[in-house]
Write an enzyme that holds these catalytic residues in place. Structure first.
Site, PDB file in Angstrom:
ATOM      1  N   HIS A  84       0.821  -1.216   0.000  1.00 13.37           N
ATOM      2  CA  HIS A  84       0.000   0.000   0.000  1.00 13.37           C
ATOM      3  C   HIS A  84       0.854   1.265   0.000  1.00 13.37           C
ATOM      4  O   HIS A  84       0.382   2.324  -0.403  1.00 13.37           O
ATOM      5  CB  HIS A  84      -1.016  -0.017   1.142  1.00 13.37           C
ATOM      6  CG  HIS A  84      -0.495   0.310   2.512  1.00 13.37           C
ATOM      7  ND1 HIS A  84      -0.326  -0.631   3.501  1.00 13.37           N
ATOM      8  CD2 HIS A  84      -0.140   1.486   3.081  1.00 13.37           C
ATOM      9  CE1 HIS A  84       0.107  -0.060   4.599  1.00 13.37           C
ATOM     10  NE2 HIS A  84       0.229   1.232   4.372  1.00 13.37           N
ATOM     11  N   ASP A 220       1.167  -7.738   2.267  1.00 19.38           N
ATOM     12  CA  ASP A 220       1.269  -6.287   2.017  1.00 19.38           C
ATOM     13  C   ASP A 220       2.739  -5.880   1.896  1.00 19.38           C
ATOM     14  O   ASP A 220       3.323  -5.305   2.814  1.00 19.38           O
ATOM     15  CB  ASP A 220       0.580  -5.531   3.151  1.00 19.38           C
ATOM     16  CG  ASP A 220       0.343  -4.069   2.827  1.00 19.38           C
ATOM     17  OD1 ASP A 220       0.877  -3.594   1.803  1.00 19.38           O
ATOM     18  OD2 ASP A 220      -0.372  -3.395   3.591  1.00 19.38           O
ATOM     19  N   SER A 649       3.929   2.388   8.420  1.00 13.41           N
ATOM     20  CA  SER A 649       3.684   1.398   7.374  1.00 13.41           C
ATOM     21  C   SER A 649       4.979   1.128   6.619  1.00 13.41           C
ATOM     22  O   SER A 649       5.635   2.051   6.139  1.00 13.41           O
ATOM     23  CB  SER A 649       2.628   1.911   6.400  1.00 13.41           C
ATOM     24  OG  SER A 649       1.364   1.964   6.997  1.00 13.41           O
TER      25      SER A 649
END
Length: 714
Positions: A84, A220, A649
């Site tokens: 992402h 991810d 992230s």
């Protein structure tokens, strides 16, 4: 967990720390954390994590694209981050014919790696404390504006002194709401290329349904590479550039882990507000966040109906939609968690204790009115907070809420210049047009702008919407969709071709009378609106907030504190730690998930839960290679109790030896209040197990050459 445009109260603070709570400065690890970390299982010294003069772990950690974290995992500059985090770049490089976002991409050689238009990584070089230097220049007799000007002048000097003639980027940042200041030295590399990414059915498995939820089964991750000139210096993209040979790259561990093992994370957490008073929490829960959630949902719904019917539109808007959707669910989770845990009430009790201390005779003169001033500010700005979030939701989702204003003013300026100056301006304007209009889908933009302007005009009136918007809304029977469609049909800004024709025969009147320009101008003027009264209220609040932090630290001077997050490099440490048993997770202990659980969620043809046939075939054959756990299963995701937030992230999860065991990508919805208050029982970090990452690269994608680049321990 991504950056979005929002006016928020962002304060940098300290908080009383537990072992697994805190986002710590690397320069303070020796003094504050080393002994505690080593007791928990760290086998390294603080110097091995952060060193100015020698290679250390911090040299392998980069800020990715300005809003995420990534790590260097090979001597040839291979970069690992979240899917992402790379989403926008992957979508940009994709076409319906070569749809890397949907189908994945793996470069068979360095020559096949793909360069997005604009992507950079930032290496952290060093930091230092300049608190005394800056605060010695200010005093309590200054107004807030005088104080700010004085500090900004000194900040400019410090940044100039430390950039070594432009070699480095230097940033001086306030902490503890202006009670301390540190400078940070960075080096930026702009030639960053896509190396590999799994298909979205792996990289985004679970979609919005599973976002912020546990158990998760998401791969991810994505891979990039940093390039430099032949001497290892940053350089613009060029065929002559070579892979960067970094000072340090992470070792990858296939050894696995067990419950209660040490785990630490280095990364760039974006923002926490753990000093936020009860009034601010109430404002967010009851005014700001509900408006954010509602505006985001309207924007998403009007984007998605067009994205679902056209693959090119889906690619063009994938990144924007993903960002809006992520924070839509986050903010609703924040509302629920803050209410459920009565966070405002908890803060109010702490404030009552502070007020009691502040009103002692020796403290009253400096701190006695602090909480009253803060509470008054929130009372005066509640309706404004609701208004601002409806307006920002409009600006966030709609390209044409802001574009006509910014581009239109540039076109007016262009028309006012002589011919020579116009020729000088044309390349910049043309570049902006290419960046903007190449990926615009007008039917989508019409629906988004019409629906969100309607929402804004109907829901944000208590704090005052622009008279221009109010008049349009009323004169169009309280429905602006038809008006917006007609405005596009008659607007200069509806196409690149119309603007290029304007450049040939510029007339500023055409811009000033343009319906989209007039609407956009009204919205942006309101967005920037200020008054002497509002500026005075803000100044009083900022001073009171600074004094509240200052007083709180004086009140409890022996506690160990850490600064609130503000996109500077931090370390958080804790352990592998399960949540209570969950029957939906096939794992024997609820701190990990397996490929078996992934397959159990499979829904053929479902956008969120479909899976590639090859992954299912590998599962049926139990063909996991060397990436299976010693118990036989293939791990997918894991839980630790590290203290992270948006910006983390892509951060590496490291074991006690500093070896990479996972890749952080999310938090859990039970702890959505974590940006405001840390919950040691519920706060968790959700990460991709590095063994699943390598399994996908090696066994699924048949790209073992990428694994061979890495330094692996088994």
């Amino acid at each position: 967990m991504k950056r979005v445009l929002l006016i928020l109260l962002i304060v940098a603070v300290k908080w009383n720390a537990m072992a697994d709570e805190g986002m710590w400065f690397l320069m303070h690890l020796k003094r504050l954390n080393e002994r505690d970390m080593q007791k928990m299982g760290l086998q390294l010294t603080a110097e091995e994590i952060y060193s100015i003069n020698n290679s250390s772990l911090k040299d392998a950690i980069v800020q990715f694209g300005g809003g995420c974290t990534a790590e260097i995992i090979s001597k040839d500059g291979l970069v690992l981050t979240n899917h992402h985090c790379g989403y926008g770049s992957i979508a940009e490089l994709s076409t319906p014919e070569h749809d890397y976002l949907t189908n994945g991409f793996w470069a068979a050689s360095k020559q096949q790696e793909l360069k997005p238009k604009s992507l950079s990584v930032r290496f952290f070089v060093r930091m230092d404390d300049v608190t005394q230097r800056i605060l010695s220049l200010v005093n309590d007799d200054m107004t807030e504006s005088d104080r700010e000007r004085t500090i900004n002048r000194e900040i400019a000097k410090i940044e100039q002194e430390n950039n070594e003639g432009g070699k480095y980027t230097v940033s001086v940042r306030p902490f503890y709401n202006g009670n301390e200041y540190y400078y940070f030295v960075y080096q930026d590399y702009t030639d960053v290329r896509l190396v590999g990414t799994p298909p979205s059915s792996i990289g985004k498995f679970g979609g919005d349904t599973d976002n912020w939820e546990w158990p998760r089964h998401t791969g991810d991750f994505s891979l990039f590479r940093v390039y430099a000139d032949k001497d290892g210096n940053p350089a613009p993209h060029s065929p002559e550039n070579v892979p960067l040979h970094p000072k340090c790259h992470l070792t990858v561990s296939l050894k696995g882990f067990t419950n209660n093992d040490f785990a630490m994370i280095l990364g760039y957490p974006g923002r926490t507000n753990r000093w936020m008073p009860s009034g601010g929490i109430d404002q967010n829960v009851n005014y700001a966040y509900p408006a954010w959630v509602e505006a985001s949902k309207v924007g998403m719904d009007n984007m998605k109906k067009h994205m679902d019917s056209d693959q090119q539109v889906k690619l063009d808007y994938a990144s924007k939609y993903s960002q809006v959707a992520n924070y839509w669910k986050n903010r609703q989770g924040m509302i629920d968690a803050l209410n459920e845990h009565h966070t405002a009430e908890t803060k109010a009790k702490d404030e009552a204790k502070f007020s009691k201390w502040a009103n002692r005779k020796k403290n009253r003169g400096r701190y006695g009115e602090v909480m009253a001033t803060i509470n008054n500010y929130y009372e005066q700005t509640n309706l404004k907070a609701r208004h601002d979030n409806y307006l920002i939701g409009l600006l966030r989702s709609s390209t044409f809420a802001a574009l006509p204003y910014s581009l239109g003013n540039a076109l007016v300026y262009y028309a006012q210049q002589n011919q020579a100056k116009r020729q000088e301006l044309i390349p910049q304007i043309q570049g902006n047009l290419e960046d903007t209009y190449n990926n615009i889908h007008l039917p989508l933009e019409k629906d988004v702008l019409g629906a969100l302007t309607n929402l804004y005009a109907s829901k944000a009136t208590e704090a005052g919407i622009p008279q221009y918007v109010e008049d349009l809304y009323q004169s169009n029977n309280r429905d602006l969709r038809a008006y917006v469609n007609a405005a596009f049909d008659n607007s200069l800004f509806a196409s690149r071709e119309k603007i290029e024709a304007y450049l040939e025969n510029p007339d500023s009147t055409l811009v000033q009378q343009d319906p989209l320009f007039q609407l956009s101008t009204a919205l942006l003027d309101r967005y920037r609106e200020s008054s002497p009264e509002s500026e005075a209220l803000e100044a009083e609040f900022q001073k009171a907030f600074r004094l509240m932090v200052e007083g709180s630290l004086k009140k409890n001077p022996k506690r160990k504190y850490y600064p609130d997050a503000n996109s500077t490099l931090r370390l958080t440490y804790g352990k592998i730690n399960p949540l209570p048993a969950d029957p939906s997770n096939d794992a024997s202990i609820n701190y990990y998930t397996t490929l078996k659980g992934t397959i159990a969620k499979y829904k053929p043809g479902d956008e969120e839960f479909d899976l590639p046939q090859r992954l299912m075939d590998l599962y049926e054959a139990k063909d996991y290679g060397r990436y299976a756990d010693k118990a036989g299963y293939l791990p997918v995701n894991l839980l630790t109790d590290n203290d992270i937030t948006g910006g983390n992230s892509g951060s590496p999860v490291l074991n006690g030896n500093g070896e990479l065991i996972g890749l952080a990508f999310d938090g859990n919805i039970e702890a959505m209040a974590g940006d405001v208050i840390f919950d040691p029982k519920l706060q968790r970090t959700i990460s991709v197990d590095i063994r699943y990452v390598l399994f996908i690269i090696d066994k699924f994608a048949n790209a073992p050459h990428l694994v061979e680049e890495m330094t692996i321990v088994e």
